[in-house]
Design an enzyme around this catalytic site. Structure first.
Site, short mmCIF file in Angstrom:
data_model
loop_
_atom_site.label_atom_id
_atom_site.label_comp_id
_atom_site.label_asym_id
_atom_site.label_seq_id
_atom_site.Cartn_x
_atom_site.Cartn_y
_atom_site.Cartn_z
N HIS A 233 -5.65 3.63 -1.56
CA HIS A 233 -6.96 3.97 -0.98
C HIS A 233 -7.35 5.37 -1.45
O HIS A 233 -6.72 6.35 -1.07
CB HIS A 233 -6.85 3.92 0.55
CG HIS A 233 -8.15 4.12 1.27
ND1 HIS A 233 -8.26 4.01 2.63
CD2 HIS A 233 -9.40 4.43 0.83
CE1 HIS A 233 -9.52 4.24 3.00
NE2 HIS A 233 -10.22 4.51 1.92
N GLU B 154 -8.56 0.41 -2.72
CA GLU B 154 -9.28 0.41 -1.45
C GLU B 154 -10.22 1.60 -1.44
O GLU B 154 -9.83 2.69 -1.87
CB GLU B 154 -8.23 0.60 -0.35
CG GLU B 154 -8.43 -0.21 0.87
CD GLU B 154 -7.39 0.17 1.87
OE1 GLU B 154 -7.69 1.02 2.71
OE2 GLU B 154 -6.28 -0.36 1.79
N ARG C 27 -9.56 8.00 -0.78
CA ARG C 27 -10.51 8.43 0.26
C ARG C 27 -11.40 9.53 -0.28
O ARG C 27 -11.01 10.31 -1.13
CB ARG C 27 -9.74 8.93 1.49
CG ARG C 27 -8.96 7.84 2.22
CD ARG C 27 -8.38 8.39 3.51
NE ARG C 27 -9.41 8.68 4.45
CZ ARG C 27 -9.71 7.93 5.52
NH1 ARG C 27 -8.99 6.85 5.79
NH2 ARG C 27 -10.67 8.26 6.34
N ASP D 82 -0.17 4.49 -0.04
CA ASP D 82 -0.89 5.71 0.37
C ASP D 82 0.02 6.73 1.04
O ASP D 82 -0.10 7.94 0.83
CB ASP D 82 -1.99 5.38 1.39
CG ASP D 82 -3.13 4.58 0.80
OD1 ASP D 82 -3.17 4.41 -0.43
OD2 ASP D 82 -3.96 4.11 1.59
N HIS D 83 0.93 6.22 1.90
CA HIS D 83 1.67 7.17 2.73
C HIS D 83 2.83 7.84 2.00
O HIS D 83 3.39 8.81 2.50
CB HIS D 83 2.05 6.54 4.05
CG HIS D 83 0.81 6.22 4.84
ND1 HIS D 83 -0.07 7.21 5.22
CD2 HIS D 83 0.26 5.05 5.22
CE1 HIS D 83 -1.10 6.66 5.83
NE2 HIS D 83 -0.93 5.35 5.86
N ARG E 275 -7.18 12.74 1.09
CA ARG E 275 -6.07 13.22 1.92
C ARG E 275 -4.70 12.72 1.44
O ARG E 275 -3.69 13.29 1.78
CB ARG E 275 -6.28 12.87 3.39
CG ARG E 275 -6.15 11.42 3.71
CD ARG E 275 -6.11 11.17 5.20
NE ARG E 275 -7.41 11.37 5.83
CZ ARG E 275 -7.79 10.73 6.93
NH1 ARG E 275 -6.96 9.89 7.51
NH2 ARG E 275 -8.97 10.94 7.46
N THR F 233 -7.94 3.35 8.65
CA THR F 233 -9.15 2.53 8.69
C THR F 233 -9.21 1.79 10.03
O THR F 233 -8.46 0.85 10.26
CB THR F 233 -9.14 1.52 7.52
OG1 THR F 233 -8.75 2.22 6.34
CG2 THR F 233 -10.51 0.92 7.30
N GLU G 265 -10.78 -9.60 3.39
CA GLU G 265 -9.51 -9.22 4.01
C GLU G 265 -9.79 -9.04 5.50
O GLU G 265 -10.65 -8.23 5.88
CB GLU G 265 -8.97 -7.93 3.39
CG GLU G 265 -7.65 -7.53 4.05
CD GLU G 265 -6.94 -6.37 3.36
OE1 GLU G 265 -7.23 -6.08 2.18
OE2 GLU G 265 -6.08 -5.75 4.02
N HIS H 22 -3.34 -4.64 8.04
CA HIS H 22 -3.48 -3.46 8.89
C HIS H 22 -2.56 -3.57 10.11
O HIS H 22 -2.69 -4.50 10.91
CB HIS H 22 -4.91 -3.23 9.37
CG HIS H 22 -5.10 -1.81 9.80
ND1 HIS H 22 -5.54 -0.82 8.94
CD2 HIS H 22 -4.84 -1.20 10.96
CE1 HIS H 22 -5.56 0.32 9.56
NE2 HIS H 22 -5.14 0.13 10.79
N GLY H 23 -1.64 -2.63 10.18
CA GLY H 23 -0.74 -2.56 11.34
C GLY H 23 0.35 -3.61 11.34
O GLY H 23 1.06 -3.76 12.34
N ASN I 261 0.85 -1.19 0.00
CA ASN I 261 0.00 0.00 0.00
C ASN I 261 0.89 1.25 0.00
O ASN I 261 1.73 1.42 0.90
CB ASN I 261 -0.89 -0.06 1.26
CG ASN I 261 -1.79 1.15 1.40
OD1 ASN I 261 -1.37 2.27 1.15
ND2 ASN I 261 -3.02 0.93 1.82
N1 PXP Z 1 -5.55 -3.30 4.23
C1 PXP Z 1 -6.55 -2.40 4.35
C2 PXP Z 1 -7.91 -2.81 3.90
C3 PXP Z 1 -6.31 -1.11 4.88
O1 PXP Z 1 -7.32 -0.24 5.03
C4 PXP Z 1 -4.99 -0.75 5.22
C5 PXP Z 1 -4.71 0.64 5.68
O2 PXP Z 1 -4.90 1.53 4.63
C6 PXP Z 1 -3.98 -1.71 5.04
C7 PXP Z 1 -4.29 -2.98 4.57
C8 PXP Z 1 -2.56 -1.42 5.36
O3 PXP Z 1 -2.42 -1.04 6.69
P1 PXP Z 1 -1.03 -0.48 7.20
O4 PXP Z 1 -0.78 0.81 6.47
O5 PXP Z 1 -1.24 -0.31 8.66
O6 PXP Z 1 0.00 -1.52 6.85
#
Ligand code: PXP
Length: 240
Positions: A42, A69, A44, A8-9, A48, A100, A150, A190-191, A6
């Protein structure tokens, strides 16, 4: 075990100055080159981080699948149906949240999610639902007739004690079994980070992990290529 990265960041940093760099699509291409299996973005509602133009550019550049996403909002569904990513993952979305924070509540949001799933299915997009590791949500996902779920690993990642972490891991394991027995393909995320990922990667029946923040954070020190290679090394038995 497949890895979805991912990005996004990377866009979060770009948006901090409102310019063109760093480019999440460049990061996605670098992650692809390092051997990941898909890219997650993602879009959004509040835009953002990822912007719509990033998605079109990613579609052009990537040879691996794009997993979009998104919340089940009609405007975003419309974009998804035009973009036609290989996969769309529906997530709950609240404006004030940092990230999320939980899985979809399919009982409460049934009709909204069902509408989004139906429209995207018609557009040829494979839909995944991001849900908590909860048997009620898994049964509802099966009823929704999506191919993939997921499972949200946030509770596991945030566990405050070893006992809590073990309990969350057990919950994930039994949810994976439950989802598999209902014919669903199982992803998780996630995390997850370089310290906690192995125990989740070892759960039989999970086919894919989607990881963002920890890889982007590590990439600041070692570069995207190495950050992705290190994560692949932790989650794939055959990576050495
Ligand atoms: N999967 C989904 C569905 C998510 O919403 C996110 C966070 O955007 C992730 C995976 C990845 O999470 P993280 O950035 O904490 O690794």
């Amino acid at each position: 075990m497949r890895l979805g990265v991912n990005v996004d960041h990377v866009a979060t940093i770009r948006q901090a100055r409102g310019g063109k760099v760093p480019d999440p699509v460049w990061a996605a291409a670098a992650a692809q080159q390092a051997g990941c299996d898909s890219i997650v973005c993602h879009l959004r509602e509040d835009r953002r981080h990822i912007q719509e133009r990033d998605l079109w550019a990613a579609k052009k550049v990537l040879t691996i699948p794009l997993n979009l996403e998104m919340g089940a909002h009609p405007d975003i569904v419309r974009i998804a149906c035009r973009l036609k990513p290989e996969r769309a993952t529906l997530v709950p979305e609240r404006r004030q949240e940092l990230t999320t924070e939980g899985g979809l509540n399919l009982k409460r949001e049934w009709s909204r999610v069902e509408r989004a799933v139906a429209r995207m299915r018609k557009a040829g997009i494979r839909v995944s639902l991001f849900i908590d590791p909860d048997p009620v949500q898994i049964a509802l996902a099966q009823k929704m007739e999506v191919p993939i779920v997921e499972l949200h690993t946030g509770s596991y990642a945030d566990a405050g004690s070893a006992a809590e972490r073990t309990r969350c891991l057990q919950q994930l394991k039994s949810s994976v079994r439950e989802a598999r027995s209902r014919g669903l393909i199982v992803a998780a995320g996630h995390g997850l980070d370089y310290d906690n990922v192995r125990a989740v990667a070892a759960i039989e029946g999970i086919e894919e992990l989607n990881i963002g923040f920890s890889i982007v954070a590590r990439a600041i020190g070692v570069g995207i290529h190495q950050a992705v290679r290190e994560m692949i090394g932790l989650i794939r038995e055959d990576s050495s």
